[in-house]
Design an enzyme around this catalytic site. Structure first.
Site, PDB file in Angstrom:
ATOM      1  CD  GLU A 187      -2.825  -1.475   2.272  1.00 18.99           C
ATOM      2  OE1 GLU A 187      -2.879  -0.614   3.146  1.00 18.99           O
ATOM      3  OE2 GLU A 187      -3.490  -2.531   2.316  1.00 18.99           O
TER       4      GLU A 187
ATOM      5  CD  GLU B 106      -4.885  -7.691   1.903  1.00 20.85           C
ATOM      6  OE1 GLU B 106      -5.731  -6.854   2.242  1.00 20.85           O
ATOM      7  OE2 GLU B 106      -3.659  -7.535   2.071  1.00 20.85           O
TER       8      GLU B 106
HETATM    9  O1  9MR Z   1      -7.704  -7.876   8.404  1.00 23.22           O
HETATM   10  C1  9MR Z   1      -6.807  -7.021   9.101  1.00 23.22           C
HETATM   11  C2  9MR Z   1      -7.499  -6.483  10.341  1.00 23.22           C
HETATM   12  O2  9MR Z   1      -7.692  -7.522  11.275  1.00 23.22           O
HETATM   13  C3  9MR Z   1      -6.670  -5.360  10.964  1.00 23.22           C
HETATM   14  O3  9MR Z   1      -7.407  -4.760  12.007  1.00 23.22           O
HETATM   15  C4  9MR Z   1      -6.349  -4.332   9.901  1.00 23.22           C
HETATM   16  C5  9MR Z   1      -5.498  -3.216  10.459  1.00 23.22           C
HETATM   17  O4  9MR Z   1      -5.005  -2.390   9.446  1.00 23.22           O
HETATM   18  O5  9MR Z   1      -5.644  -4.955   8.856  1.00 23.22           O
HETATM   19  C6  9MR Z   1      -6.440  -5.872   8.194  1.00 23.22           C
HETATM   20  O6  9MR Z   1      -5.776  -6.369   7.036  1.00 23.22           O
HETATM   21  C7  9MR Z   1      -5.392  -5.400   6.072  1.00 23.22           C
HETATM   22  C8  9MR Z   1      -4.188  -5.949   5.365  1.00 23.22           C
HETATM   23  O7  9MR Z   1      -3.180  -6.256   6.276  1.00 23.22           O
HETATM   24  C9  9MR Z   1      -3.687  -4.976   4.311  1.00 23.22           C
HETATM   25  N1  9MR Z   1      -4.728  -4.596   3.395  1.00 23.22           N
HETATM   26  C10 9MR Z   1      -5.958  -4.138   3.986  1.00 23.22           C
HETATM   27  C11 9MR Z   1      -6.473  -5.167   4.995  1.00 23.22           C
HETATM   28  C12 9MR Z   1      -7.793  -4.719   5.557  1.00 23.22           C
HETATM   29  O8  9MR Z   1      -7.623  -3.544   6.305  1.00 23.22           O
END
Ligand code: 9MR
Length: 373
Positions: free
Chosen positions: A158, A263
């Site tokens: 990102e 994802e």
């Molecule tokens: O699914 C993840 C969630 O449990 C966390 O709270 C969150 C914090 O940023 O991150 C989520 O996963 C992210 C991933 O690592 C990167 N892309 C976006 C995902 C959704 O936020």
């Protein structure tokens, strides 16, 4: 009278059996996602701490039965794995890798360089040199620790804004845009056999796509290895269109890199103010309009979701030569992050298994698709 009672009992037990028809009682012994897609691409899922540590639950047998690849949903992010500059916490990541090895899985690392869930000490780095030393040691220590055991990494996550420009992260601010090339260079030095990915959301949007393409070209022009693009599939029931997803796959593939759909989850809930993507800092108010299915998902939407998954996977199968892996962002609707994003406390239904781990219509819509595609 006795006969009536007995027949009633039989009818009642049958009714109970049917209503309890859960994942285990369905005769899918011979069928599973990972078997169906075996010759196409890896079918992965993200797993959380509980799932990594609990080896004997219904959930963990479901994970090993259906999926042949895993991604750590949170535990390998820098704030957990490398909380202080001189401290690495490898306890959970050791268990994560052991889980994958026990189940003979393709193991993916998520993620090395990300501005979010960032270990706080990174933010204290004031100049290019300090940051370069920190980044190189972070990347190399972690990759080398699991050399030959973790098969691919999201090296950078990102790094782009929605308009395709570079996000003003602490990495960009201290080192300038060369931090990207250097991150990939250090990763490939640590393990030349790894597959190295750039991973982001909204990778189907035109401006962001153009930004990603020029970033990847730039890295390659420096002679540095980058193997793939992770297109996060935080998508919606109607958007992005199949045509746009297809064009994006073609555009990235034209760079000569692999494509991983990472994802993947499909929100069925209204999207507040047209928000797209996964920018975690954005939050909105919960209300009835925004949370229309608090108890169950109506059949019509269940079917719509199944059709959407079916369309998307048909496209993936069409481009199976370009796609290395498709990873769902979680196992079941119970634990998806989308119950709390971008509005806290909603009831969302984005995955293939419901809150009781029963396979949904969407699951069945994918199971036998590879036979004919
Ligand atoms: O699914 C993840 C969630 O449990 C966390 O709270 C969150 C914090 O940023 O991150 C989520 O996963 C992210 C991933 O690592 C990167 N892309 C976006 C995902 C959704 O936020």
């Amino acid at each position: 009278m006795k006969i009536i009672k007995q027949s009633l009992l039989i009818v009642m037990s049958l009714a109970v059996l049917i209503s309890c028809k859960n994942y285990n009682s369905i005769n899918t012994k011979e069928l599973s996602l990972k078997k169906s897609y075996k010759d196409k691409f890896y079918i992965g899922t993200a797993i959380n701490q509980r799932q990594i540590e609990d080896n004997n639950s219904l959930e963990s047998s479901l994970i090993s039965k259906e999926f042949n690849s895993i991604t750590a949903e949170n535990i390998m992010k820098s704030m957990f794995l490398h909380p202080k500059e001189d401290t690495f916490n490898f306890d959970l990541s050791d268990k994560y890798v052991a889980f994958g090895e026990k189940n003979n899985m393709f193991i993916h690392g998520h993620t090395l360089i990300w501005h979010s869930q960032l270990a706080p000490w990174f933010k204290l780095k004031k100049d290019s040199l300090e940051m370069a030393v920190a980044m190189e040691s972070h990347i190399k220590t972690i990759i080398e620790k699991y050399k030959g055991r973790i098969h691919s990494w999201d090296v950078v996550n990102e790094a782009l804004n929605e308009d395709g420009t570079l996000r003003k992260s602490v990495f960009l601010n201290t080192m300038g845009k060369e931090y990207l090339t250097l991150a990939f260079k250090w990763a490939s030095e640590a393990d030349p056999n790894l597959d190295l990915y750039y991973n982001d959301y909204n990778m189907t949007d035109l401006k962001k796509r153009q930004g990603a393409i020029s970033m990847i070209k730039h890295i390659k022009e420096q002679g540095v290895k980058i193997d793939g693009v992770g297109m996060q599939g935080h998508w919606h029931i109607d958007t992005p269109s199949i045509e746009v997803i297809e064009q994006s796959i073609l555009d990235y593939a034209a760079l000569g890199v692999k494509i991983a759909i990472t994802e993947l989850d499909i929100s069925v809930l209204p999207n507040p103010w047209g928000l797209v993507g996964a920018e975690i800092s954005q939050r909105f108010e919960n209300n009835k309009l925004m949370n229309p299915y608090p108890k169950t998902l109506p059949d019509s939407i269940q079917t719509k979701l199944a059709d959407r998954y079916n369309d998307i996977f048909k496209l993936f199968l069409k481009h199976q030569d370009k796609i290395s892996r498709v990873t769902f962002w979680g196992i079941s609707d119970k634990q998806t992050w989308l119950n709390n994003f971008p509005i806290k406390g909603r009831t969302n239904y984005p995955l293939l298994f419901d809150r009781e781990l029963k396979p949904k219509k969407a699951f069945y819509s994918l199971l036998e698709l590879p036979k004919n595609n």
